[in-house]
Design a protein around this motif. Sequence first.
Motif, PDB file in Angstrom:
ATOM      1  N   VAL A 236       6.282  -8.355  -2.284  1.00 42.63           N
ATOM      2  CA  VAL A 236       6.215  -9.551  -3.128  1.00 42.63           C
ATOM      3  C   VAL A 236       7.149 -10.635  -2.606  1.00 42.63           C
ATOM      4  O   VAL A 236       6.791 -11.819  -2.557  1.00 42.63           O
ATOM      5  N   VAL A 237       8.357 -10.248  -2.199  1.00 37.71           N
ATOM      6  CA  VAL A 237       9.304 -11.222  -1.649  1.00 37.71           C
ATOM      7  C   VAL A 237       8.742 -11.857  -0.374  1.00 37.71           C
ATOM      8  O   VAL A 237       8.814 -13.081  -0.187  1.00 37.71           O
ATOM      9  N   LEU A 238       8.150 -11.052   0.484  1.00 34.66           N
ATOM     10  CA  LEU A 238       7.536 -11.561   1.711  1.00 34.66           C
ATOM     11  C   LEU A 238       6.405 -12.531   1.384  1.00 34.66           C
ATOM     12  O   LEU A 238       6.311 -13.622   1.966  1.00 34.66           O
TER      13      LEU A 238
ATOM     14  N   ALA B 245       0.815  -1.218   0.000  1.00 31.62           N
ATOM     15  CA  ALA B 245       0.000   0.000   0.000  1.00 31.62           C
ATOM     16  C   ALA B 245       0.851   1.272   0.000  1.00 31.62           C
ATOM     17  O   ALA B 245       0.362   2.334  -0.389  1.00 31.62           O
ATOM     18  N   ARG B 246       2.098   1.171   0.397  1.00 30.41           N
ATOM     19  CA  ARG B 246       2.975   2.353   0.355  1.00 30.41           C
ATOM     20  C   ARG B 246       3.163   2.841  -1.073  1.00 30.41           C
ATOM     21  O   ARG B 246       3.363   4.023  -1.301  1.00 30.41           O
ATOM     22  N   GLY B 247       3.154   1.922  -2.034  1.00 30.93           N
ATOM     23  CA  GLY B 247       3.172   2.286  -3.436  1.00 30.93           C
ATOM     24  C   GLY B 247       4.529   2.498  -4.073  1.00 30.93           C
ATOM     25  O   GLY B 247       4.625   2.548  -5.299  1.00 30.93           O
ATOM     26  N   ASP B 248       5.591   2.604  -3.297  1.00 29.44           N
ATOM     27  CA  ASP B 248       6.907   2.815  -3.902  1.00 29.44           C
ATOM     28  C   ASP B 248       7.528   1.464  -4.290  1.00 29.44           C
ATOM     29  O   ASP B 248       7.172   0.425  -3.748  1.00 29.44           O
ATOM     30  N   ARG B 249       8.440   1.502  -5.231  1.00 34.19           N
ATOM     31  CA  ARG B 249       9.035   0.280  -5.758  1.00 34.19           C
ATOM     32  C   ARG B 249       9.732  -0.571  -4.688  1.00 34.19           C
ATOM     33  O   ARG B 249       9.508  -1.789  -4.628  1.00 34.19           O
TER      34      ARG B 249
END
Length: 197
Positions: free
Chosen positions: A67-69, A56-60
């Motif tokens: 995604v890794v988590l 939700a933070r939106g930064d890369r």
Amino acid sequence: MPRPLDRVLDAVASVREDLAAARRRDPASTDDLTMLLSSPGLHAIWVHRAAHRLWARGDRPSRTAAVVLAQGARSITGVEIHPGATIGRRFFIDHGMGVVVGETAEVGDDVMLYHGVTLGGRSMQRVKRHPTVGDGAVIGAGARIIGPVLVGAGAQIGANAVVVKDVPDGATAVGVPATVRRGAAHPEEQMDPAIYI
């Protein structure tokens, strides 16, 4: 902005709420400690909540970490929940293995999934492409709900059903492709749709 202690207290309250919901829905559960330590469905949702906050933070960098988590949780639990998916309170996955929840899926409160359920997409476009599941829905083992369909509140999806059209509130959908029946499958017994093949 919430203080760190408030966040911890909220997380503990959420875990307790999830454990209580799991105990109500799983007749094989023996106690909270065993569920806390051994339920892959609970572990998957707890990791998802952390991954979703990062997403939700939106930064890369945050999205990459999310995604890794999520993929780490998948390798351990067998449950794949995209960090972009929105999932409500008291969500429970019984057994868990093989569950897939796509990026734009939205899942309400008090929803229960059995193993092998897919909330999948039908488009390669960056649009709403996964299902929305209403509060209190139950989705049987192996069911596939594909595309931006709506599964209404209190609906039941039978085991191995393939749902590609909306299912109204309180209805039951079974078969391939799923056909919708109004009302609970067995109103006198309120049986789970997981019994259907």
